[in-house]
Design an enzyme around this catalytic site. Structure first.
Site, PDB file in Angstrom:
ATOM      1  N   SER A 250     -90.522   0.061 -13.151  1.00  0.00           N
ATOM      2  CA  SER A 250     -89.927  -0.165 -14.474  1.00  0.00           C
ATOM      3  C   SER A 250     -90.348  -1.522 -15.016  1.00  0.00           C
ATOM      4  CB  SER A 250     -88.400  -0.126 -14.377  1.00  0.00           C
ATOM      5  OG  SER A 250     -87.970   1.141 -13.963  1.00  0.00           O
ATOM      6  N   ALA A 251     -90.421  -2.509 -14.132  1.00  0.00           N
ATOM      7  CA  ALA A 251     -90.852  -3.844 -14.549  1.00  0.00           C
ATOM      8  C   ALA A 251     -92.268  -3.782 -15.124  1.00  0.00           C
ATOM      9  CB  ALA A 251     -90.796  -4.796 -13.355  1.00  0.00           C
TER      10      ALA A 251
ATOM     11  N   VAL B 147     -93.094  -1.668  -3.821  1.00  0.00           N
ATOM     12  CA  VAL B 147     -92.956  -0.355  -4.444  1.00  0.00           C
ATOM     13  C   VAL B 147     -91.829   0.432  -3.750  1.00  0.00           C
ATOM     14  CG1 VAL B 147     -94.206   1.796  -4.917  1.00  0.00           C
ATOM     15  CG2 VAL B 147     -95.423  -0.382  -4.960  1.00  0.00           C
TER      16      VAL B 147
ATOM     17  N   ASP C 229     -84.392   1.689 -15.946  1.00  0.00           N
ATOM     18  CA  ASP C 229     -84.341   0.233 -15.736  1.00  0.00           C
ATOM     19  C   ASP C 229     -85.304  -0.546 -16.631  1.00  0.00           C
ATOM     20  OD1 ASP C 229     -82.503   0.654 -13.662  1.00  0.00           O
ATOM     21  OD2 ASP C 229     -84.076   0.778 -12.153  1.00  0.00           O
TER      22      ASP C 229
ATOM     23  N   ALA D 150     -86.857  -2.065  -8.830  1.00  0.00           N
ATOM     24  CA  ALA D 150     -87.335  -1.613 -10.146  1.00  0.00           C
ATOM     25  C   ALA D 150     -88.722  -2.141 -10.504  1.00  0.00           C
ATOM     26  CB  ALA D 150     -86.333  -1.960 -11.249  1.00  0.00           C
ATOM     27  N   GLY D 151     -89.602  -2.198  -9.497  1.00  0.00           N
ATOM     28  CA  GLY D 151     -90.955  -2.703  -9.748  1.00  0.00           C
ATOM     29  C   GLY D 151     -91.731  -1.861 -10.755  1.00  0.00           C
TER      30      GLY D 151
ATOM     31  N   LYS E  16     -85.469  -6.751 -10.403  1.00  0.00           N
ATOM     32  CA  LYS E  16     -84.017  -6.793 -10.675  1.00  0.00           C
ATOM     33  C   LYS E  16     -83.212  -6.515  -9.415  1.00  0.00           C
ATOM     34  CE  LYS E  16     -83.067  -2.239 -10.249  1.00  0.00           C
ATOM     35  NZ  LYS E  16     -82.385  -1.709  -9.105  1.00  0.00           N
TER      36      LYS E  16
ATOM     37  N   GLY F 112     -86.154  -0.490  -4.415  1.00  0.00           N
ATOM     38  CA  GLY F 112     -84.843  -0.714  -5.035  1.00  0.00           C
ATOM     39  C   GLY F 112     -84.819  -1.895  -5.981  1.00  0.00           C
TER      40      GLY F 112
HETATM   41  O1  C5P Z   1     -84.924   6.717 -14.885  1.00  0.00           O
HETATM   42  P1  C5P Z   1     -85.736   6.606 -13.633  1.00  0.00           P
HETATM   43  O2  C5P Z   1     -87.040   7.321 -13.713  1.00  0.00           O
HETATM   44  O3  C5P Z   1     -85.880   5.196 -13.142  1.00  0.00           O
HETATM   45  O4  C5P Z   1     -84.876   7.358 -12.532  1.00  0.00           O
HETATM   46  C1  C5P Z   1     -85.458   7.800 -11.332  1.00  0.00           C
HETATM   47  C2  C5P Z   1     -84.575   8.884 -10.719  1.00  0.00           C
HETATM   48  O5  C5P Z   1     -83.347   8.311 -10.255  1.00  0.00           O
HETATM   49  C3  C5P Z   1     -84.150   9.978 -11.671  1.00  0.00           C
HETATM   50  O6  C5P Z   1     -85.093  11.005 -11.718  1.00  0.00           O
HETATM   51  C4  C5P Z   1     -82.838  10.455 -11.058  1.00  0.00           C
HETATM   52  O7  C5P Z   1     -83.089  11.309  -9.964  1.00  0.00           O
HETATM   53  C5  C5P Z   1     -82.258   9.184 -10.473  1.00  0.00           C
HETATM   54  N1  C5P Z   1     -81.292   8.532 -11.380  1.00  0.00           N
HETATM   55  C6  C5P Z   1     -80.038   9.107 -11.571  1.00  0.00           C
HETATM   56  N2  C5P Z   1     -79.134   8.495 -12.413  1.00  0.00           N
HETATM   57  C7  C5P Z   1     -79.449   7.344 -13.036  1.00  0.00           C
HETATM   58  C8  C5P Z   1     -80.713   6.737 -12.852  1.00  0.00           C
HETATM   59  C9  C5P Z   1     -81.614   7.369 -12.021  1.00  0.00           C
HETATM   60  O8  C5P Z   1     -79.721  10.142 -10.999  1.00  0.00           O
HETATM   61  N3  C5P Z   1     -78.553   6.763 -13.812  1.00  0.00           N
END
Ligand code: C5P
Length: 323
Positions: A111-112, A103, A144, A108-109, A14, A106
């Site tokens: 999450s993908a 990896v 993501d 979102a690999g 993404k 930025g």
């Molecule tokens: O949700 P995810 O694990 O992808 O997020 C990774 C990190 O990015 C979170 O632990 C947080 O530190 C930061 N994050 C955030 N606010 C968001 C999404 C991610 O602070 N909306």
């Protein structure tokens, strides 16, 4: 005769055409408004029945992907098993991830891969979760993951997990991705943004906020971006790209300034850091311009490698079995 026991799903990377970040919440996340856009750089995730859950990763950056319970695809398998109420068929799985999405880039690999694992296990176990139910499981795994299921172009709210498809004509855009020689950890980039936004004297440098709501006002969808998407005009879209995390990513990875500047000098219609970086994203007006830009950028020595992709593309989907 080959007996096919595995199920494979393909899932896109993404981009964030807009990423407007609000202040940090009590749970450490940031409320945000983002416009997600799925592009044609795909990972493939295969799941096969096994005694217990394991993961093997091959391809781009495989050595950097966790092989334990921190692996998002394994967490997705466990979450789906619970959501499927531990049905008799929901046994252990061997997960194999073929990576093309870099990896910690930025894009979102991780999450993908989680989204692909959900789609693949839902099929392997004939668990029968609806897209909406899969979306609910996805939202609990990472910010993501729900978008990686949906694909296309979509507005994300909350911490990014509430996604709604954006109403836009089916224009295909041509992007060039410049992969950096290095990685950025998303939590560190959000923390750097908080520091940049902190008032003088409280540890930050007093930098002005970016395009999103920072100082208490909630972030909003960019009207310039939405009207650019409705018009299908790539030049307008290029000018409307915005990313509140960009100053934070640049503060941690200053070399990206040179990459962004090089792409603009070479005629990109817009240049932006992808999500929390360090991949840089450039928009081109046509497939030919994207090819020229990609060739020139790789010759300019401002990135590790480049890829040409198009978007939007569909979200995580099963790959038909062969043979
Ligand atoms: O949700 P995810 O694990 O992808 O997020 C990774 C990190 O990015 C979170 O632990 C947080 O530190 C930061 N994050 C955030 N606010 C968001 C999404 C991610 O602070 N909306």
């Amino acid at each position: 005769m080959t007996i096919v026991t595995g199920v494979t799903a393909r899932v896109p990377a993404k981009l964030n055409l807009q990423l407007a970040v609000g202040p940090p919440r009590a749970d450490g996340y940031h409320d945000l408004v983002t416009v997600f856009h799925a592009v044609s750089l795909f990972d493939e995730v295969t799941v096969e029945p096994a005694g217990h859950d394991t993961v093997t990763v091959t391809g781009e950056g495989a050595a950097h992907v966790p092989h334990d319970g921190d692996n998002l695809a394994l967490r997705a398998v466990a979450a789906l098993r619970t959501a499927a109420r531990g049905g008799a068929a929901a046994g252990g799985v061997r997960v194999t991830i073929a990576k093309r999405i870099p990896v910690a880039a930025g894009l979102a690999g991780g999450s993908a891969d989680a989204a692909a694992a959900l789609v693949a296990c839902n099929d392997l176990w004939t668990a029968g979760l609806t897209p909406q139910q899969l979306g609910e499981v996805a939202a609990a795994i990472g910010s993501d993951v729900a978008f990686a299921l949906l694909g296309g172009t979509a507005v994300g709210r909350g911490r990014g997990e509430h996604v709604t498809p954006a109403l836009a004509p089916a224009t295909q855009y041509h992007w060039v991705l410049a992969f950096a020689d290095g990685q950025l950890a998303t939590p560190k980039v959000y923390a750097a943004l908080d520091r940049l936004r902190a008032p003088r004297g409280s540890g930050g440098d007093g930098s002005p906020p970016g395009s999103g709501g920072s100082g208490g006002s909630p972030p909003r969808v960019s009207t310039a971006l939405m009207s650019a998407l409705r018009s299908g005009d790539a030049a307008l879209l290029g000018r409307a790209l915005s990313n509140d995390l960009q100053p934070a990513a640049l503060s941690l990875f200053p070399a990206l300034r040179k990459t962004l500047a090089a792409g603009l000098e070479l005629g990109a219609l817009g240049a932006i850091v992808a999500g929390s970086g360090p991949t840089c994203v450039f928009l081109a007006g046509t497939a030919e311009r994207a090819l020229e830009l990609a060739v020139s950028l790789s010759g300019a020595g401002v990135c590790r490698s480049v890829a040409r992709v198009t978007g939007p593309t569909a979200g995580a989907a099963l790959v038909p079995a062969q043979g």
